[in-house]
Design an enzyme around this catalytic site. Structure first.
Site, short mmCIF file in Angstrom:
data_model
loop_
_atom_site.label_atom_id
_atom_site.label_comp_id
_atom_site.label_asym_id
_atom_site.label_seq_id
_atom_site.Cartn_x
_atom_site.Cartn_y
_atom_site.Cartn_z
N SER A 5 29.01 38.00 35.02
CA SER A 5 30.42 38.18 35.34
C SER A 5 30.68 39.48 36.12
CB SER A 5 31.23 38.10 34.05
OG SER A 5 32.51 37.66 34.35
N TRP A 34 37.05 29.51 36.94
CA TRP A 34 37.56 30.80 37.42
C TRP A 34 36.53 31.47 38.33
CZ3 TRP A 34 42.06 32.73 38.10
CH2 TRP A 34 42.32 34.11 38.08
N LYS A 58 28.57 40.81 39.42
CA LYS A 58 29.02 41.35 40.72
C LYS A 58 28.25 42.65 40.97
CE LYS A 58 33.76 40.11 39.20
NZ LYS A 58 33.89 38.71 39.35
N HIS A 100 32.24 30.32 30.12
CA HIS A 100 31.91 31.62 30.68
C HIS A 100 31.26 32.53 29.62
CE1 HIS A 100 32.46 34.86 33.56
NE2 HIS A 100 32.99 35.61 32.61
C1 GCU Z 1 37.79 38.39 34.42
C2 GCU Z 1 37.75 38.61 35.92
C3 GCU Z 1 36.44 38.13 36.53
C4 GCU Z 1 35.27 38.70 35.78
C5 GCU Z 1 35.41 38.44 34.31
C6 GCU Z 1 34.32 39.09 33.45
O1 GCU Z 1 37.87 37.03 34.15
O2 GCU Z 1 38.86 37.97 36.48
O3 GCU Z 1 36.35 38.51 37.89
O4 GCU Z 1 34.07 38.21 36.31
O5 GCU Z 1 36.64 38.93 33.84
O6 GCU Z 1 33.76 40.11 33.84
O7 GCU Z 1 34.09 38.58 32.35
#
Ligand code: GCU
Length: 411
Positions: A246, A337, A250, A387
């Site tokens: 997540s 998402w 990134k 997720h």
């Molecule tokens: C939120 C955010 C995402 C991210 C996520 C996470 O949902 O919008 O961009 O990847 O958190 O880090 O769990």
């Protein structure tokens, strides 16, 4: 012209894939097409500058390892005698930077082993139930189990252990290391705690134009952790792999793009600002991410909220910066998402760079079935579910690493 649509190519060969007018990753800013591997370093350098300018900012030089200092806080036999559990604190320049704490499971192997390192969300004490792991004392987001007034309590121990199956790693012959991103920079719009402030000029209170934001600082910490891992005799410096889930996914992509010492990168459900194409227009959009998490990326990225088509880059180019090293992109079916389709399409669009550099690129032309590993130098996997990162996900990461890393240190 850099914004060459790859449309004709994709429409002919990849019916399920949309190009959305994404930039061609193999065209230089002056319009020169990149046709030979020898041209890639210059194109890569331009692409790197684009990501620094428009997304992540420029990070300070990584401190050389001989200017850092690691102290072992904990070392014990663990995992039924199959390995060691170690925690170290790493101090690094400049003066005033807070240290990072690295928790590592190391298999007893008698030879240097490959390793994975990844950031965690809530502290090392949550990654392991072992009571001798240090309880983090920095800011942790609330609500989170065992976190009271943004501080960890004893009740937080082991609450994130499902994401860090240390024993499985040891059994598979991998060391597994984790560090808390909040040691580098708290996950909130604050620039006083964490590493940024140590680099401020007198009177400066936030990163200046073009300077690193939170993801940049987290990536920098991963690179410092890698320096530690590469200096350990039990670990193979040529097989240090990165994993991030997540927001930490990134970050893993950005760290892997900047630092060629990482042998392999895994992005798990990294989504917007990670593996997913910004132009795809599904799931999380720039306006969502930049409004909710204004500290993750540089202000220039926010200027493209709702204007993804005008960005001079897209996320497949971030994947291409990791070429020719193995890269695994993982999605989850219910995690819309993070836009699984956009993550997959990004792999397709990065593949020409991987092929240019002599690898097998990406071996899928349409979304694979669930639970099927696309096993090419760019790998892809989508599983049922939501997720999160689980032991089952780690099995896929290890399978991919087994297939794609050299088998022994000497190879
Ligand atoms: C939120 C955010 C995402 C991210 C996520 C996470 O949902 O919008 O961009 O990847 O958190 O880090 O769990």
């Amino acid at each position: 012209m850099r914004l060459l649509a790859l449309a004709s190519l994709f429409v002919m060969t990849l019916h399920a894939i949309e190009p959305y007018g994404i930039p061609d990753p193999m065209v230089m800013e002056d319009g020169t097409p990149v046709r030979e591997a020898a041209q890639w370093p210059a194109c890569k350098a331009e692409t790197m500058r684009l990501f620094e300018k428009f997304v992540h900012g420029k990070s300070p030089e990584l401190p050389p390892w001989d200017q850092c200092r690691a102290e072992t806080l904990l070392e014990k036999e663990a995992f039924g005698g199959k390995g060691l559990l170690r925690e170290v604190v790493i101090h690094f320049p400049p003066a005033g930077t807070p240290p990072v704490y690295l928790l590592i499971a190391i298999p007893k192997a008698g030879q240097p082993v490959p390793s994975f390192v990844g950031l965690n969300f809530v502290g090392n004490h949550a990654a392991s139930p072992d009571p001798s792991v240090r309880l983090s004392d920095v800011w942790i987001p609330s609500p989170n189990p065992g976190v009271v007034d943004n501080k960890a309590t004893e009740a937080a121990r082991g609450t994130d252990a499902a994401s860090w199956p240390f024993e499985l790693a040891v059994e598979r012959g991998y060391a597994m290391a984790t560090l808390f991103h909040g040691d580098l920079d708290p996950d909130r719009p604050d620039w006083q705690e964490g590493v940024h402030a140590a680099f401020f000029a007198p009177g400066q209170t936030q990163p200046g134009e073009g300077e690193w934001a939170a993801v940049g600082a987290w990536a920098w910490g991963l690179r410092i952790a890698a320096s530690y891992l590469m200096a350990q005799p039990e670990l193979d410096p040529k097989r240090v792999c990165l994993m991030g889930h997540s927001r930490n996914g990134k970050t893993a992509l950005w760290a892997g793009a900047q630092d060629e010492r990482f042998a392999l990168v895994v992005s798990n459900q990294s989504g917007c600002g990670g593996a997913a194409l910004s132009r795809a227009g599904r799931g999380e959009q720039l306006a969502h991410i930049n409004t909710r998490f204004p500290h993750w990326f540089v202000p220039r990225f926010h200027a493209y909220n709702g204007k993804e088509n005008e960005l001079p880059l897209d996320q497949h180019q971030l994947l291409a910066l990791i070429a020719p090293r193995p890269l695994l992109v993982c999605s989850a079916e219910e995690d819309l998402w993070a836009d699984p389709q956009g993550e997959f399409e990004s792999c397709v669009a990065a593949a020409p760079v991987y092929r240019l550099l002599g690898t097998d690129g990406f071996a899928a032309t349409a979304m694979p079935p669930l639970n099927h590993l696309v096993n090419s130098q760019i790998g892809y996997h989508i599983r049922p579910g939501k997720h999160e990162v689980t032991a089952a996900d780690w099995k896929v990461f290890f399978d991919f690493a087994d297939a794609r890393l050299p088998k022994t240190k000497s190879e």
